[in-house]
Design an enzyme around this catalytic site. Structure first.
Site, PDB file in Angstrom:
ATOM      1  N   HIS A 110      13.143  46.667 -25.258  1.00 41.28           N
ATOM      2  CA  HIS A 110      11.952  47.101 -25.989  1.00 41.28           C
ATOM      3  C   HIS A 110      10.783  46.194 -25.648  1.00 41.28           C
ATOM      4  CE1 HIS A 110      11.592  43.893 -29.048  1.00 41.28           C
ATOM      5  NE2 HIS A 110      12.908  43.951 -29.213  1.00 41.28           N
ATOM      6  N   CYS A 111       9.599  46.676 -25.916  1.00 39.58           N
ATOM      7  CA  CYS A 111       8.389  45.860 -25.791  1.00 39.58           C
ATOM      8  C   CYS A 111       7.696  45.936 -27.140  1.00 39.58           C
ATOM      9  CB  CYS A 111       7.517  46.328 -24.635  1.00 39.58           C
ATOM     10  SG  CYS A 111       7.220  48.110 -24.551  1.00 39.58           S
TER      11      CYS A 111
END
Length: 763
Positions: A421-422
């Site tokens: 994820h970011c």
């Protein structure tokens, strides 16, 4: 035609790479079309030439679709200057052209018409895709049917009839009410109910909870993706999110290995103290194996007891949570209620930070590349190599490749699960997820497989193509030279250092009378990857655009410049790097990637329009527009790699299933910039993006578990006696991996640097 002030202008000179041709400029509702007739050869102009020997030259055309125009600059010239007025275009496919007009009024009319057909449309439905009608054989192809989600998940071994692999397909989002930016079908662990998903989704930004992106067919390990958790400054947690992630990391084992998450004892909670910030240390580059050391740091920071046994079943796999952001940026988001996982609650995993910069940094990096190329219309000079290096573009591409390689190694070699994820999970996450799958699965290296990969990980999972690509343009991208406000970065012309360009342009235009009007130097100076067409070629035809229905579709939309970023461009560039490093492992060729980037911005097809699956369904793009894959499938022979070898055999060198990027060998994609390899990469092969003395830097900026933390900006963790030696060794040597630090004299990020990083991430 109500937007067209002028439809045709004669005696227009096109300038490109310092060469000129004179022709006619046509303005249609969707294209600029410059046509000219190449001059006859010297032999054909001899007095004794007979009509039979003279070959009739066909007109040549350059088609420029309006949405592909990035910057349009009008430079009016008063009559007293004896210089023609000019319009300079910088296109998103890195075409640079300059049109010179004898009549200043006509130049203004053309400028106003281009502006009206780009940034004043107001709605996606007015773009070319909604009126484009292809010719045969493209007309007979239906690219919308290439990607069918259930068939792709079935190929990976997931279906309603085969839940023994630990996965099922949830229909909780079939109406897109649960998560509007996610796909309708969500592969999740069989042990997790939809009710648990509902609660887990509340803990992730935009309800983008962890779901499957890829399942390895051999070891049953997974790549999952999500958005950032809603941790906040109060360190919020979600038992359902922890249970979901533990179930994901347990799918490759029997049910006996399933362990319920538990709250760690107070003695194991993080304390303030040295977070393992890495001092500057540069071992001999030739003695460092970056990949091995990356794996070692992840392994040694994983929590183990004094007997070397893992705390929970599966920890020996080194299951990873990959936060693509720089460490400081991730922690900065806690101030607005977001952030990164508190590893005290995810003791069954290790978290790594990759330090991949956000969309604003990437946009500015590409702008610096443009600055190095911006005079390509009026001068044949090579690009400024120093300016190219300082842009940081190759460093960013190398970092993305390094992160993808790390994920691919964890899944393919370490037999581990990875969650990526970011921030929102649709930019850096899409890059890493798709590239790591390219490394792991030969199917995605075929033409059909790559199409499926783009559809699945980019379009279906909600990469915001409309926002990032700016299809509706912006008035900030249109500039009249003598009306520009000095220093206004939101109104860019051809770079911020336009003085040199003006001098070159003035010299060129002033010397026009010395140019041969017929320009016999070549047949055409316009060789834009097949964009030059004869008048008799199959030029696109259009049908009358139907009026949109009332409601949300009639709302006017504009491009927010600060939301644009070359995210998908970077993915294609990174794919090119893999193709260059493994030239026999891809069924498609380099031109396929280049043309895909072109059609991202051409807006000729509906594939990339809108921001997610839900919006495309509501706009009915499958019925009202054509798929971009129609273009490629109908011309498949043009995009196949002659050197492709589809043999997969791990016992034969060069035919292994897995490929791993050599990030340090990132190079300029010269064909994309319409430059020679020597101009972009120099005459020496093996050009590297590294600007320092270390040829083995890594994208890792931090590693964190429930007990240990290494890297600048990570929270302090208690280091047990048994691990003290390991951590001291890592603290002394991890910088050899390139775990990044700030610019402070003590190796820590200075307050100014940290504050700047936070501000950029939170824009």
């Amino acid at each position: 035609m109500e937007r067209t002030r002028i439809a045709k202008v004669d005696e227009v000179k096109l300038v490109r790479r310092g060469e000129q041709v004179e022709g006619t400029l046509h303005l249609t509702p969707h294209h600029l079309i410059f046509s000219h007739t190449p001059p006859s050869s010297a032999a054909e102009q001899l007095p004794n030439s007979t009509p039979e020997k003279v070959t009739q030259k066909r007109p040549r055309e350059l088609w420029i679709t309006y949405p592909i125009i990035q910057i349009c600059t009008l430079r009016p010239s008063p009559p007293a200057s004896h210089l023609p007025s000019s319009i300079r275009l910088r296109c998103r496919d890195f075409t640079f052209v300059c049109f010179c007009f004898v009549d200043e009024k006509k130049a203004r009319d053309v400028y106003d018409s281009i502006k009206a057909w780009t940034c004043k449309l107001g709605r996606i439905e007015k773009l070319y895709a909604f009126s484009y009608q292809p010719q045969r054989p493209e007309k007979d192809v239906n690219g919308w049917d290439i990607y069918i989600p259930r068939e792709e998940w079935k190929r990976q071994g997931i279906s309603d009839k085969s839940m023994d692999k630990g996965w099922r397909i949830s229909t909780i989002n079939t109406d897109y009410d649960f998560s509007p930016t996610y796909p309708a079908l969500l592969p999740v662990p069989s042990a997790i109910s939809d009710n648990t998903l509902k609660f887990a989704g509340r803990y992730r930004s935009r309800v983008r909870l962890p779901v499957l992106a890829y399942l390895h067919p051999v070891n049953n390990c997974s790549i999952t993706r999500s958005s950032q958790p809603l941790v906040g400054v109060r360190q919020n947690r979600s038992i359902q999110d922890e249970k979901l992630l533990l179930a994901i990391f347990s799918t490759s084992h029997s049910k006996d290995g399933f362990v319920e998450p538990s709250t760690p004892p107070a003695s194991q909670s993080p304390r303030s103290g040295d977070g393992g910030d890495i001092r500057s240390f540069s071992p001999e580059p030739s003695m460092v194996d970056t990949e091995t050391l990356e794996d070692e740091i992840i392994s040694r920071t994983s929590g183990e007891d004094k007997n070397g046994k893992p705390h929970v079943y599966g920890a020996q796999q080194h299951n990873l949570i990959v936060d693509a952001r720089p460490t400081v940026n991730a922690y900065a988001m806690q101030a607005v209620g977001l952030g990164s996982e508190n590893m005290d609650n995810y003791r069954f995993a290790t978290k790594v930070y990759l330090g991949i910069d956000n969309i604003h940094v990437m946009r500015e990096s590409l702008n610096k590349v443009i600055d190095a190329l911006k005079e390509s219309d009026v001068t044949p000079l090579a690009p400024n190599r120093d300016a190219l290096a300082k842009s940081g573009w190759l460093k960013h591409i190398g970092g993305i490749l390094d992160g993808a390689g790390l994920i691919a190694r964890q899944v393919g070699l370490q037999h581990s699960h990875v969650l990526i994820h970011c921030s929102d999970g649709w930019d850096r996450t899409s890059q890493l997820s798709a590239l790591s799958q390219l490394c792991l699965d030969p199917y995605y290296r075929t033409l059909e497989g790559f199409i499926v990969l783009v559809e699945k990980d980019w379009l279906s999972f909600g990469h915001m193509f409309s926002h990032r690509s700016g299809f509706l343009s912006s008035e900030k991208w249109f500039v009249i030279e003598n009306e520009r406000i000095g220093g206004d970065n939101n109104r860019p012309g051809f770079g911020n250092n336009g003085g040199a360009g003006h001098a070159i342009e003035n010299a060129l235009l002033s010397a026009q009378k010395f140019f041969n009007k017929d320009n016999k130097s070549r047949d055409s100076i316009i060789e834009s990857d097949g964009e030059m067409q004869s008048l008799e070629s199959d030029s696109p035809t259009a049908k009358k655009v139907s009026m949109p229905s009332k409601g949300s579709a009639s709302e006017k939309h504009t491009t927010k410049v600060k939301e644009t970023s070359p995210v998908f461009h970077q993915f294609l560039d990174a794919t090119y790097q893999l193709f260059y490093q493994y030239p026999t492992r891809f069924e498609f060729n380099e031109r396929f990637l280049r043309r895909l980037l072109y059609h991202l911005y051409s807006c000729q097809y509906g594939t990339f329009l809108y921001n997610n699956e839900k919006e495309r369904l509501e706009a009915n793009v499958h019925e009202k527009t054509r798929s971009v894959w129609d273009y490629f499938i109908s011309r498949k022979e043009q995009f196949l790699n002659d050197r492709y070898d589809g043999t997969i055999d791990d016992n034969i060198r060069g035919s292994e299933r897995l490929i791993f990027p050599r990030a340090g060998e990132a190079r300029w994609w010269s064909e994309l910039f319409a430059r020679t390899d020597a101009e972009m990469n120099g005459r020496t092969r093996g050009y590297s993006y590294h600007l320092d003395d270390s040829a083995n830097s890594t994208v890792l900026t931090g590693v964190e578990t429930a007990d240990n933390a290494v890297g600048s900006g990570t929270s302090g963790k208690t280091v047990s006696n048994g691990s003290a030696g390991v951590m001291s060794t890592l603290a002394a040597g991890v910088s050899g991996l390139g775990v990044r630090t700030g610019k402070g004299t003590d190796g820590r990020n200075s307050p100014t640097d940290l504050r700047a990083d936070m501000e950029v991430e939170m824009q």
